[in-house]
Scaffold this active site. Structure first.
Site, PDB file in Angstrom:
ATOM      1  N   CYS A   1       1.866 -46.745 -29.489  1.00 51.54           N
ATOM      2  CA  CYS A   1       1.517 -46.723 -30.902  1.00 51.54           C
ATOM      3  C   CYS A   1       0.377 -45.722 -31.086  1.00 51.54           C
ATOM      4  CB  CYS A   1       1.063 -48.048 -31.473  1.00 51.54           C
ATOM      5  SG  CYS A   1       2.275 -49.340 -31.373  1.00 51.54           S
TER       6      CYS A   1
ATOM      7  N   LYS B   1       4.689 -42.694 -23.938  1.00 52.04           N
ATOM      8  CA  LYS B   1       3.889 -41.882 -23.029  1.00 52.04           C
ATOM      9  C   LYS B   1       2.699 -42.659 -22.495  1.00 52.04           C
ATOM     10  CE  LYS B   1       2.764 -37.946 -21.192  1.00 52.04           C
ATOM     11  NZ  LYS B   1       3.577 -37.823 -19.983  1.00 52.04           N
TER      12      LYS B   1
ATOM     13  N   ARG C   1       3.333 -41.335 -28.387  1.00 55.29           N
ATOM     14  CA  ARG C   1       2.870 -42.699 -28.105  1.00 55.29           C
ATOM     15  C   ARG C   1       3.845 -43.756 -28.613  1.00 55.29           C
ATOM     16  NH1 ARG C   1      -2.597 -42.811 -26.883  1.00 55.29           N
ATOM     17  NH2 ARG C   1      -2.682 -45.002 -27.419  1.00 55.29           N
TER      18      ARG C   1
ATOM     19  N   HIS D   1      22.515 -49.300   4.698  1.00 50.87           N
ATOM     20  CA  HIS D   1      22.307 -50.737   4.527  1.00 50.87           C
ATOM     21  C   HIS D   1      22.607 -51.203   3.106  1.00 50.87           C
ATOM     22  CE1 HIS D   1      20.735 -51.023   8.553  1.00 50.87           C
ATOM     23  NE2 HIS D   1      19.868 -50.049   8.302  1.00 50.87           N
TER      24      HIS D   1
ATOM     25  N   GLU E   1      15.122 -41.758 -16.856  1.00 51.24           N
ATOM     26  CA  GLU E   1      14.299 -41.772 -18.066  1.00 51.24           C
ATOM     27  C   GLU E   1      14.908 -40.942 -19.185  1.00 51.24           C
ATOM     28  OE1 GLU E   1       9.594 -41.930 -17.130  1.00 51.24           O
ATOM     29  OE2 GLU E   1      10.632 -40.252 -16.216  1.00 51.24           O
TER      30      GLU E   1
ATOM     31  N   ASN F   1      -3.094 -50.747 -32.866  1.00 49.76           N
ATOM     32  CA  ASN F   1      -2.472 -50.412 -31.586  1.00 49.76           C
ATOM     33  C   ASN F   1      -2.945 -51.448 -30.585  1.00 49.76           C
ATOM     34  OD1 ASN F   1      -1.586 -49.235 -29.202  1.00 49.76           O
ATOM     35  ND2 ASN F   1      -3.264 -47.754 -29.138  1.00 49.76           N
ATOM     36  N   GLY F   2      -2.026 -52.074 -29.864  1.00 53.58           N
ATOM     37  CA  GLY F   2      -2.411 -53.100 -28.890  1.00 53.58           C
ATOM     38  C   GLY F   2      -1.569 -54.345 -29.091  1.00 53.58           C
TER      39      GLY F   2
ATOM     40  N   LYS G   1      13.183 -39.660 -13.018  1.00 50.97           N
ATOM     41  CA  LYS G   1      13.245 -38.619 -14.053  1.00 50.97           C
ATOM     42  C   LYS G   1      14.626 -38.587 -14.697  1.00 50.97           C
ATOM     43  CE  LYS G   1      10.266 -37.714 -14.437  1.00 50.97           C
ATOM     44  NZ  LYS G   1       8.948 -38.019 -14.656  1.00 50.97           N
TER      45      LYS G   1
ATOM     46  N   TRP H   1       5.494 -48.119 -31.403  1.00 52.66           N
ATOM     47  CA  TRP H   1       6.337 -48.419 -30.247  1.00 52.66           C
ATOM     48  C   TRP H   1       6.411 -49.936 -30.213  1.00 52.66           C
ATOM     49  CZ3 TRP H   1       5.923 -51.081 -25.598  1.00 52.66           C
ATOM     50  CH2 TRP H   1       6.874 -50.773 -24.624  1.00 52.66           C
TER      51      TRP H   1
ATOM     52  N   GLU I   1      11.062 -40.277  -7.468  1.00 49.56           N
ATOM     53  CA  GLU I   1      10.655 -39.586  -8.693  1.00 49.56           C
ATOM     54  C   GLU I   1      11.846 -38.847  -9.322  1.00 49.56           C
ATOM     55  OE1 GLU I   1       8.428 -39.656 -10.769  1.00 49.56           O
ATOM     56  OE2 GLU I   1       8.482 -37.750 -11.814  1.00 49.56           O
TER      57      GLU I   1
HETATM   58  C1  G6P Z   1       4.777 -44.547 -18.935  1.00 53.11           C
HETATM   59  C2  G6P Z   1       5.223 -43.109 -18.975  1.00 53.11           C
HETATM   60  C3  G6P Z   1       5.369 -42.581 -17.549  1.00 53.11           C
HETATM   61  C4  G6P Z   1       4.086 -42.782 -16.775  1.00 53.11           C
HETATM   62  C5  G6P Z   1       3.629 -44.239 -16.804  1.00 53.11           C
HETATM   63  C6  G6P Z   1       2.234 -44.401 -16.244  1.00 53.11           C
HETATM   64  O1  G6P Z   1       5.792 -45.361 -18.444  1.00 53.11           O
HETATM   65  O2  G6P Z   1       6.435 -43.000 -19.655  1.00 53.11           O
HETATM   66  O3  G6P Z   1       5.685 -41.205 -17.573  1.00 53.11           O
HETATM   67  O4  G6P Z   1       4.267 -42.365 -15.464  1.00 53.11           O
HETATM   68  O5  G6P Z   1       3.593 -44.712 -18.147  1.00 53.11           O
HETATM   69  O6  G6P Z   1       1.330 -43.758 -17.093  1.00 53.11           O
HETATM   70  P1  G6P Z   1      -0.062 -43.183 -16.669  1.00 53.11           P
HETATM   71  O7  G6P Z   1      -0.618 -42.589 -17.933  1.00 53.11           O
HETATM   72  O8  G6P Z   1      -0.881 -44.343 -16.185  1.00 53.11           O
HETATM   73  O9  G6P Z   1       0.143 -42.182 -15.611  1.00 53.11           O
END
Ligand code: G6P
Length: 630
Positions: A2, A625, A28, A526, A510, A112-113, A507, A86, A503
């Site tokens: 948010c 984000k 956000r 396994h 996501e 926000n929160g 990616k 969000w 990763e």
């Molecule tokens: C969210 C984002 C990710 C990020 C994660 C941790 O899930 O979408 O891209 O890796 O938060 O965020 P940070 O700001 O703590 O790296």
């Protein structure tokens, strides 16, 4: 999660400031948005004797909100608040979107929160005759403030500040709020656990969840601390107090962020722009720190906790999401070079698992945003148990940067794409520096190795640039995997590149919504091998290291089961292409730094598959984000 934006000042361009600011904060959250405009008496025919607040909300992003506002709306105001959401409590909808207004319309706020005890407060309000329009915790907060406002009205009429102060004393949870009322010109803001920055411009104040909407107007910013309340009076004066009304002196910081940094810079997406920035951002991370010759690395931020790091029996690294993968690469590098045992935990698990932390242990939190709620709470818990806190953070001045006893900024610049790319390589580069520094000071790295490691790390930005110069070829290979029939992907690697398999899979998941799993190549037999068929491609990462022969065998096992294989290999490798369907060749470097190179083609592959499948790579569904809720 948010985003909050507000403008309060002497100019009447508030609606534009807030809409533009919301666009910058869409990373956000972007499932709904809203804006509340306050008109002073006389600014509208029906507002002759008091302020009027008009509230516009819409499901979707800021563009949808803007398009939904009728042209007849007076687009001039010196007091405006806005929000991009969000969803946590309640589905994305107009009804659940912020700003929320209290039942009797005395309070309008954005938040926000998460208000954790909102159900208790809601029940009390229902007993007081309150009714609710939305499913949100925020509407409960608006009504709770109104309830307080009315309760104190006979003794202190119109005291919005006191009402907010009293209301927040009853609140459990996280909040950054911006509160306005038609009954007063004062604007109140407060925060706990969620971030709030107040920009001080010549003509007033731009308030936001982070500095990105602010820098256009001013570089002078106050970051509100937890449990502080700020009041803007007469649209021009600001006063900050704690929850007990004790005044605090605001600390004004200079924010070094230019507008150009937050635009797309000619690329079709922030993600592609940020992938392409990596030669520069990795350079920014190592610049000034990676010295020449046998000189010690220059990492002033570490000095305050160097003694603790050097005598640590164990280091914990905690993080979430992509940052957790950087933590795994950090573990491998620190254990290899410094020979200190490292435990990596998901912050969301660590905070609740009653970890065995001894006084003097060091807990490293890796976080791009510096605001991730789980990482922050886990670090706070570790501090209570006597740990020293070290932050590897990208966003300067963020909550975790301020929380840590010491740390390193990754200097990756603002990352807008929700799926992290350049922030990840910045984190890995920072962990590489830390591992070398510790290893050298502990006497585990001799002169020759020290020089070799330094020179290899120094060569990384140019090698990343070389990989990026092959972007077209890499995207063309990725095109072979865009067909929707490929619904599951396996990412396989060993050793230092296993975190990169994770990763790469994350990616792809996501941004393309294809199912993907990262696995140690040796574990494939396994379980995951059962998935292999012609519609389940495998992406192998097999640089020319000690595990090469073993990974080649795993690749053959996949081919023997009709699996399609894409392999990331080093230049000069001639064997892999005789087995794999496609190979991408990248330069060599020290084995432990290879993740900084192998991840680049994987970012491009995800980008291409997602784009070809019509997905918005910058704003993947359901993701945010900066995750400032549990
Ligand atoms: C969210 C984002 C990710 C990020 C994660 C941790 O899930 O979408 O891209 O890796 O938060 O965020 P940070 O700001 O703590 O790296």
């Amino acid at each position: 999660m948010c985003g909050i934006v507000g403008y309060v000042g002497s100019k009447y361009y508030g609606p534009d400031v807030v809409i533009n600011g919301l666009r910058r904060l869409e990373y956000r959250g972007y499932d709904s948005a809203g804006i509340a405009i306050r008109y002073n008496p006389g600014e509208r025919t029906d507002a002759m004797y008091g302020n009027v607040i008009e509230n516009w909300r819409e499901k979707g992003g800021v563009d949808e909100l803007y398009d939904s506002i009728p042209e007849s709306v007076i687009w001039e105001s010196n007091c405006v608040i806005g929000h991009t959401r969000w969803a946590t409590h309640g589905v994305p909808s107009r009804r659940n979107a912020h700003p929320h207004t209290s039942m009797n319309r005395t309070i309008t706020l954005v938040h926000n929160g998460i208000i954790e005890n909102y159900e208790t407060l809601r029940k009390k309000l229902i007993q007081e005759g309150y009714e609710f329009e939305s499913q949100t915790d925020t509407e409960v907060l608006a009504n709770w403030i109104e309830y307080m406002y009315n309760k104190i009205y006979s003794e202190t009429p119109g005291d919005l500040e006191l009402a907010v102060r009293l209301a927040l004393k009853d609140v459990v949870g996280a909040y950054a709020i911006l509160v306005i009322s038609p009954e007063t010109d004062n604007v109140i803001m407060a925060k706990k656990s969620s971030p709030l920055a107040i920009g001080i411009a010549d003509d007033g104040f731009v308030i936001a969840s982070d500095a990105t909407p602010i820098v256009e107007y001013t570089k002078d910013v106050i970051y509100l601390e937890d449990e502080q309340i700020a009041v803007i009076e007469n649209n021009s004066d600001i006063r900050i107090t704690d929850l007990n009304a004790v005044e605090v002196d605001p600390v004004i910081e200079r924010v070094d962020l230019d507008l150009e940094q937050i635009e797309k810079g000619g690329f079709d997406s922030f993600m592609m722009k940020e992938i392409n920035e990596q030669p520069e951002t990795i350079q920014n991370c190592i610049r000034g720190r990676l010295t020449d010759g046998l000189d010690q690395l220059m990492m002033g931020g570490i000095d305050p906790v160097m003694p603790q790091l050097l005598r640590a029996n164990k280091i914990f690294i905690i993080a979430c999401g992509t940052s957790w993968h950087a933590a795994l690469t950090g573990k491998n590098m620190i254990e290899k070079l410094a020979r200190i045992p490292v435990e990596v935990d998901y912050a969301s698990e660590f905070r609740y698992k009653d970890p065995i932390i001894k006084s003097g242990d060091v807990v490293i939190g890796i976080t791009q945003s510096g605001e991730t709620a789980d990482t922050k709470a886990a670090m706070e818990m570790a501090r209570e148990r006597g740990a020293t806190l070290f932050g590897v953070v990208n966003v300067v001045g963020s909550s975790i940067a301020r929380l840590a006893d010491a740390g390193m900024y990754t200097h990756s610049g603002i990352e807008v794409g929700v799926a992290s790319t350049k922030a990840f390589t910045g984190q890995v580069a920072a962990m590489a520096l830390l591992a070398i520094k510790l290893g050298r000071q502990l006497g585990n790295i001799n002169d020759d190795t020290y020089l070799r490691l330094k020179s290899s790390l120094k060569s990384i930005p140019a090698k990343v640039a070389k990989i990026l110069s092959q972007t077209e070829d890499i995207l063309a290979i990725a095109d072979e995997y865009t067909d929707e029939k490929y619904h599951d992907f396996l990412y396989l690697a060993r050793g230092h590149n296993f975190p990169i398999a994770l990763e790469g899979a994350l990616k792809l998941k996501e941004i393309s919504y294809a199912h993907a799993e990262g696995y140690p190549a040796g574990e494939m037999k396994h379980g995951p091998i059962a998935l292999i068929d012609e519609n389940c491609p495998s992406v192998f990462i097999l640089p020319n290291d000690k595990d090469y022969g073993k990974v080649i065998s795993n690749m053959q096992e996949v081919k023997a089961r009709s699996g399609k294989v894409l392999a990331i290999v080093n230049e000069g490798d001639e064997l892999a292409e005789t087995i794999a369907d496609h190979v991408i060749k990248i330069p060599e470097c020290e084995e432990i730094f290879m993740p900084l190179l192998t991840v680049i083609p994987l970012q491009l592959i995800s980008y291409q598959i997602a784009t070809a499948r019509g997905k918005n790579v910058d704003k993947p569904r359901n993701l945010a984000k900066s995750v400032t809720v549990e």
